[in-house]
Design an enzyme around this catalytic site. Sequence first.
Site, PDB file in Angstrom:
ATOM      1  N   GLU A 128       0.817  -1.218   0.000  1.00 29.81           N
ATOM      2  CA  GLU A 128       0.000   0.000   0.000  1.00 29.81           C
ATOM      3  C   GLU A 128       0.851   1.269   0.000  1.00 29.81           C
ATOM      4  O   GLU A 128       0.407   2.310  -0.469  1.00 29.81           O
ATOM      5  CB  GLU A 128      -0.942   0.008   1.213  1.00 29.81           C
TER       6      GLU A 128
ATOM      7  N   HIS B  56      12.099 -26.207   1.034  1.00 28.38           N
ATOM      8  CA  HIS B  56      11.527 -27.430   0.455  1.00 28.38           C
ATOM      9  C   HIS B  56      10.329 -27.122  -0.419  1.00 28.38           C
ATOM     10  O   HIS B  56       9.520 -28.002  -0.697  1.00 28.38           O
ATOM     11  CB  HIS B  56      11.109 -28.387   1.572  1.00 28.38           C
TER      12      HIS B  56
ATOM     13  N   LYS C  24     -14.032  -0.309  -3.927  1.00 21.90           N
ATOM     14  CA  LYS C  24     -14.967   0.089  -2.869  1.00 21.90           C
ATOM     15  C   LYS C  24     -16.156   0.851  -3.438  1.00 21.90           C
ATOM     16  O   LYS C  24     -17.284   0.702  -2.977  1.00 21.90           O
ATOM     17  CB  LYS C  24     -14.243   0.943  -1.821  1.00 21.90           C
TER      18      LYS C  24
END
Lengths: 408, 408
Positions: free
Chosen positions: A276, A297, A397
């Site tokens: 951000e 791994h 939003k």
Amino acid sequence: MNMRAIEFDFGKAGFPEKTIRETAGRLGKRIAELRTVVAERDYSSPAASLILPQEKKFAAESKNLAPRYRDSSTIIVVGIGGSNLGTMAVQEAVLGKYANLLGKKRIFYADTVDADSFRAITELAKKSEGNVLINAISKSGTTTETNANFNALTCALGEKASVIVTGDAGSKTLAEAEKNGYDTLTVPPAVGGRYSVFSNVGLFPLAAMGVNISALLEGATDAVDGCLEESTESPAAVIAALVYLHWKKGIRIHNQFLFSNDLESTGKWYRQLMAESIGKKGNGVTPTVSIGTTDLHSMAQLYFNTKSIFHRMVRVKKWKNANTPEGRKLKTIMGILADSAEEAFANRRKPFIKLALKDKSEYAIGQLLQLEMIEMMLLAKLMGVNPFGQPDVERYKKIARKKLGGGN
Amino acid sequence: MNMRAIEFDFGKAGFPEKTIRETAGRLGKRIAELRTVVAERDYSSPAASLILPQEKKFAAESKNLAPRYRDSSTIIVVGIGGSNLGTMAVQEAVLGKYANLLGKKRIFYADTVDADSFRAITELAKKSEGNVLINAISKSGTTTETNANFNALTCALGEKASVIVTGDAGSKTLAEAEKNGYDTLTVPPAVGGRYSVFSNVGLFPLAAMGVNISALLEGATDAVDGCLEESTESPAAVIAALVYLHWKKGIRIHNQFLFSNDLESTGKWYRQLMAESIGKKGNGVTPTVSIGTTDLHSMAQLYFNTKSIFHRMVRVKKWKNANTPEGRKLKTIMGILADSAEEAFANRRKPFIKLALKDKSEYAIGQLLQLEMIEMMLLAKLMGVNPFGQPDVERYKKIARKKLGGGN
């Protein structure tokens, strides 16, 4: 030595010392500005988070409030993004990943709107012997997920739950919470979510869980001192310079390689901080989190091949379980495997820096998080972006508000 | 319709259908080869993992052994990388992230050599009312971390723990385990760790935890059928084509955006699968994991800006907690926020594919994991690398062996 809980090694970072110093040297003016914010306690500055470690007021508020909820054996932090990532990071590092199974108190995080997580948390809270404390945290008070979870939880838990609301000082939400008779805690409005861990956002739930927030803030205070000094001596400036130099070269993934299970959430907190703060103007660095030795791994095959990653190796020098033969043995093997990975990375010219934490104490974690917040403010300066705000998040939003058909 | 637990949407993937079909079309011969491995039950092929879903033998072994340890209330899986990531993925998706707090049985994973995690697991195992079952899993038997954890755990738990050792059929380790009187389970040697979830590596601990492994294998079987058909109709081929096309264009981060907390470990499993399978010849795609909606509040600012990421949006259509008003409400909001994020991504020309899982059942998760393993075999073909083996991991192991001064 202000950064006494962290040792640094920039020897395999992929750039000669001269280049690093020159780049870090460009940050002198910015560092001076940030120092002024602290010296003048300038709470109107977007960098006001830097004042928090030395701020007595909020620590006192959280410390005074926590004992009142001593009988709460379950704490539910309702918040998302900057409202819970810092708390998670400190809590897991200090108390350990298994705290909910081993400790007397449990902490749950209601962040996204996940119906099944919600049911699990609710069931566990209902079954808990002590009381339940809900700490709803939203700076704006308008976060969709937080409001939905808060309503659902208070409805499901009824009288069993007490409520504390944390939000921006002077906000409508806090006024409403007070009208409802809830305890409230304030956050300075200029402090952005991802920089708010040392405000009441992080301090209260951590204090309630028994974390030593004084030591946490002490570590952070020393990091403010140690990182806002002469730019070429500031580890935050040096790290910012290195991330920037790699970014300029086209290396745009920054991997936190954390050789400790309990540090995973510090990596997740850093992800938000980096994404951000500098993911702007059509650009950015993608932060990733790896756990050592587990991801040797899993991811190492790629790490030895790709040219796009700059690594941050983070180790712990002192483990809690260092006094048993098994603990000592595991610690030794961990050290050898981390050494071996670094040697192999260096052989393949895969650049990395090394941070060695003294331990996973509050002091050390406070120091680490504060260092990284300053690093991000300085990195943004080098990249020419504003480290505060997250304007593009509005993109979804706005659409969501329309679809939800309401004010939130 | 063989892939009945997953719906796909490639409409916003960033390439016209014709290009996708052409690229996927190049995989016809490879798909035919893989089909032959299955038809001929060719356990010498490195692609032998494809036979496992229809293999009755291993499922029967795991199913027969599990009831003998019915009284074990704690299971400790000792294994790292491919030896535990698949088990974690299925277990968390099917039983939920809170299973250790809510269920009658607990499962712990001893993977890296973390002294503090070791102590926590040991303490919890000692306190458990029932018996403890240690399932040590290492194909080679020479994994440093697994051997160290196994020795430390058996030493710390003594008589309280039973032991099952899972390893390559015919290996020295298994012979030794049998000599010690332990129960053993075998894995076909040609099946590599990251492709081994449907062998006894995953099947036994999952069966012991009460997961329906028949349904898991049924989902995987249908995915083998559905993904090894005509190449342009195979979703695995289409996804492989898309990852490849983006890679060719320079988009070399592939982000799993999982809109369900319980799916996080399927993302971590996929990380290994992708990193080790195609991170070769100085190249690769970096896999990342994001959780929706949480990471909309953390990573979205970057995702709207960077040009380097191709996303895989994964949603769940049916939640377990769908019958309460709160559950329904949270589910609805989750859907709206995911829709909004996708719409905003599309507006900004950020490419993504969509996978919608019917639910988080064994059948659906089996289907998802098998699809992704086939995808990786096909992607490797397009990229011109061998999807099996991880030769570069030897780089640090060789150094470690020297430093450890022994055979391991």
